[in-house]
Scaffold this active site. Structure first.
Site, short mmCIF file in Angstrom:
data_model
loop_
_atom_site.label_atom_id
_atom_site.label_comp_id
_atom_site.label_asym_id
_atom_site.label_seq_id
_atom_site.Cartn_x
_atom_site.Cartn_y
_atom_site.Cartn_z
N CYS A 140 -2.09 9.59 2.60
CA CYS A 140 -1.65 8.98 1.34
C CYS A 140 -2.59 9.32 0.19
O CYS A 140 -2.15 9.43 -0.95
CB CYS A 140 -1.54 7.47 1.49
SG CYS A 140 -3.06 6.72 2.07
N GLU A 171 0.89 -1.18 0.00
CA GLU A 171 0.00 0.00 0.00
C GLU A 171 0.92 1.21 0.00
O GLU A 171 1.44 1.62 1.04
CB GLU A 171 -0.89 -0.01 1.26
CG GLU A 171 -1.91 -1.14 1.29
CD GLU A 171 -3.12 -0.89 0.39
OE1 GLU A 171 -3.34 0.28 -0.01
OE2 GLU A 171 -3.84 -1.85 0.08
P1 NAD Z 1 8.29 4.75 4.83
O1 NAD Z 1 8.26 3.93 3.61
O2 NAD Z 1 9.45 5.65 5.07
O3 NAD Z 1 8.21 3.81 6.14
C1 NAD Z 1 7.25 2.79 6.29
C2 NAD Z 1 7.84 1.70 7.16
O4 NAD Z 1 9.00 1.17 6.55
C3 NAD Z 1 8.24 2.15 8.55
O5 NAD Z 1 7.78 1.19 9.50
C4 NAD Z 1 9.76 2.19 8.50
O6 NAD Z 1 10.36 1.84 9.72
C5 NAD Z 1 10.11 1.17 7.45
N1 NAD Z 1 11.33 1.52 6.70
C6 NAD Z 1 11.77 2.76 6.37
N2 NAD Z 1 12.91 2.69 5.65
C7 NAD Z 1 13.20 1.37 5.52
C8 NAD Z 1 14.28 0.64 4.89
N3 NAD Z 1 15.27 1.26 4.26
N4 NAD Z 1 14.26 -0.72 4.97
C9 NAD Z 1 13.27 -1.36 5.60
N5 NAD Z 1 12.26 -0.73 6.23
C10 NAD Z 1 12.21 0.62 6.20
O7 NAD Z 1 6.92 5.55 4.83
P2 NAD Z 1 6.41 6.65 5.86
O8 NAD Z 1 7.22 7.89 5.71
O9 NAD Z 1 6.23 6.07 7.21
O10 NAD Z 1 4.93 6.92 5.27
C11 NAD Z 1 4.70 7.79 4.23
C12 NAD Z 1 4.47 7.08 2.91
O11 NAD Z 1 3.52 6.06 3.07
C13 NAD Z 1 3.90 8.01 1.85
O12 NAD Z 1 4.49 7.72 0.61
C14 NAD Z 1 2.43 7.66 1.81
O13 NAD Z 1 1.77 7.96 0.62
C15 NAD Z 1 2.48 6.20 2.08
N6 NAD Z 1 1.22 5.74 2.66
C16 NAD Z 1 0.44 4.91 1.92
C17 NAD Z 1 -0.78 4.49 2.44
C18 NAD Z 1 -1.69 3.58 1.67
O14 NAD Z 1 -2.65 3.09 2.27
N7 NAD Z 1 -1.47 3.32 0.39
C19 NAD Z 1 -1.18 4.92 3.69
C20 NAD Z 1 -0.33 5.76 4.40
C21 NAD Z 1 0.87 6.15 3.89
#
Ligand code: NAD
Length: 455
Positions: free
Chosen positions: A243, A209
């Site tokens: 998002c 997602e």
């Molecule tokens: P992110 O991808 O930075 O982090 C998400 C998760 O991944 C966190 O738990 C984090 O600890 C982990 N993570 C971060 N870097 C990592 C790496 N290098 N290796 C492994 N794990 C890692 O996202 P965010 O900043 O928390 O959220 C924002 C993003 O999420 C935006 O792009 C938004 O659009 C998207 N989002 C999508 C939905 C949806 O339902 N489609 C909902 C909410 C947010």
């Protein structure tokens, strides 16, 4: 306990069959409802501490939506688990055929920070309804909420059934190195690729997602007053950190001035002339994101807003115009309270802009023209969306929610959540009283009969 040890423990528990009875699943869903009620205040104040999320937004978009999802799953689960009979085919006559949903096993749910309760627990509803065990990795960027989720899991669940593991990238990488039976990831497209790569090592199925730049198109026939209000609501709720928030606005030249006026009016009606003082306006999650957002303002014209307070991660609802083609604000997902407004003269131009970017998670169209509606819905590819509204479509559990292409793969919410966390097992039952010999050698003289059936 190590990630490996935890997974082994969960797998042993899953294999014991404890999570499979429907009565167990329903009991667990009821427990989750109880948890939400008992810890409601604690959860709401944790998201407030994380980024000043207003109480009403916290209830409606985190707790309330969960109650709704759980109640629905409790009501429907007995129906969902029933085998689903399907038709047989001539080549397999006689036979009876059915599919049955079986849980994958041990599921890993990785959540982001922006709706830190909902996006950790909503997938969990589907996972436990389907009969799986669950490990949740909440985001380190919303530490207060993560800590409450961890305390709740420790207090209410045996870790072999539900465990919350706090931590940052390294912890996540360690979890991703394990061979979970399913990974459900919500977050950025960048990390989504890392997750999928890690999952591929064990051929673990994934739901991703993700995010992206969700456009909002307003054509010349749109009801501008309503459009202004709804767009301002969807863009600035959660301070734009949603998002499915409209990322950028494409407005027909004939209604641009009127729409800008309505947006401005709605913002000040919602948050007052100084939104910093409003109890209803959230903050940016941290300094990194704040600085990223502030930098977007450097090469655009601020039409409205633009004031900020760095120490408080405060950035007021902001509308920007005169966007150059290569402006940073049009390159990445904004994920904050900045709304770029781009003018178009024909709907084809607007669709060209949308289609020149990666497929977005959402698309919104404000129009009273059904031909335009049909055209845009047909010609643009996106995860989901709405006509004459924004964001709220995700609150309808009958609409599967998810992205396409760069904005993700797989869907959930309502019955789709149950389906996502279940493997659909296909079964054919053959009687033994008849055994038509077509398939057996020697084949002489049988080909013409096979050709007649399989054509
Ligand atoms: P992110 O991808 O930075 O982090 C998400 C998760 O991944 C966190 O738990 C984090 O600890 C982990 N993570 C971060 N870097 C990592 C790496 N290098 N290796 C492994 N794990 C890692 O996202 P965010 O900043 O928390 O959220 C924002 C993003 O999420 C935006 O792009 C938004 O659009 C998207 N989002 C999508 C939905 C949806 O339902 N489609 C909902 C909410 C947010």
């Amino acid at each position: 306990m190590s990630a490996k040890g935890l997974l082994e423990k969960q797998r042993t528990y899953f294999r014991s069959g404890a999570t499979k009875p429907v009565a167990f699943r329903i009991h667990q869903l009821e427990t989750l409802k109880k948890i939400l009620t008992e810890h409601e205040g604690e959860l709401i104040s944790a998201v407030y501490k994380d980024f000043k999320k207003p109480e009403l937004e916290a209830y409606a978009t985190e707790i309330g939506i969960l109650h709704d999802e759980i109640s629905y799953a409790i009501k429907k689960l007995r129906k969902w688990v029933k085998p689903n009979r399907v038709r047989g085919t001539l080549i397999n006559f006689p036979s009876s055929n059915f599919t049955v949903a079986e849980p994958y096993g041990a599921v890993l749910i990785i959540a982001p920070w922006n709706y830190p309760i909902q996006l950790a627990l909503l997938p969990m509803v589907g996972a436990i309804a389907a009969g799986n065990t669950v490990v949740i990795k909440p985001s380190e960027l919303s530490p207060n909420t993560s800590a409450v989720l961890k305390n709740i899991a420790d207090a209410w669940y045996k870790e072999e059934f539900v465990a919350v593991i706090e931590g940052g990238v390294e912890v996540n990488q360690d979890l991703l190195a394990q061979d979970f039976d399913y990974i459900f990831f919500t977050g950025s497209t960048r990390v989504g690729k890392i997750v999928m790569e890690a999952a591929s090592k064990h051929l673990t199925p994934v739901t991703l997602e993700l995010g992206g730049k969700s456009p909002c198109i307003v054509d010349g026939t749109a009801k501008i007053k309503t459009a202004g209000k709804r767009i301002a609501w969807g863009k600035f709720i959660n301070a734009g950190q949603t998002c499915v928030a409209p990322d950028y606005l494409l407005v027909h030249s004939s209604v641009k001035d009127e729409l800008l006026k309505e947006l401005k009016k709605s913002i000040s009606e919602f948050y007052g002339v100084n939104p910093k003082l409003s109890p209803d306006y959230a903050r940016i999650i941290n300094q990194d994101h704040f600085q990223r957002l502030r930098s977007y303002l450097e090469d655009v014209k601020v039409y409205y807003g633009g004031r900020y307070k760095e120490e408080e991660c405060y950035l007021e609802p902001t509308i920007v115009t005169d966007i150059e083609k290569d402006a940073a604000v049009m390159e990445e997902e904004i994920f904050g309270p900045i709304l770029p407004v781009i003018v178009f003269d024909s709907i084809a131009d607007a669709m060209h802009i949308v289609n020149s970017k990666p497929k977005p998670l959402a698309l919104y169209l404000f129009t009273e023209n059904s031909t335009t509606e049909r055209l845009v819905l047909k010609e643009c590819s996106f995860g989901g969306g709405a006509v004459n509204d924004v964001v709220s479509y995700l609150g309808n559990r009958h609409l599967p929610f998810g992205g396409v292409g760069n904005s993700g793969m797989g869907v959930y919410h309502g019955k789709s959540s149950f389906d996502t966390f279940s493997h659909t097992k296909s079964i054919m039952r053959k009687p033994t009283w008849l055994d038509i010999p077509f398939r057996y050698a020697p084949y002489k003289g049988k080909l013409k009969w096979i050709k007649r059936i399989l054509k």
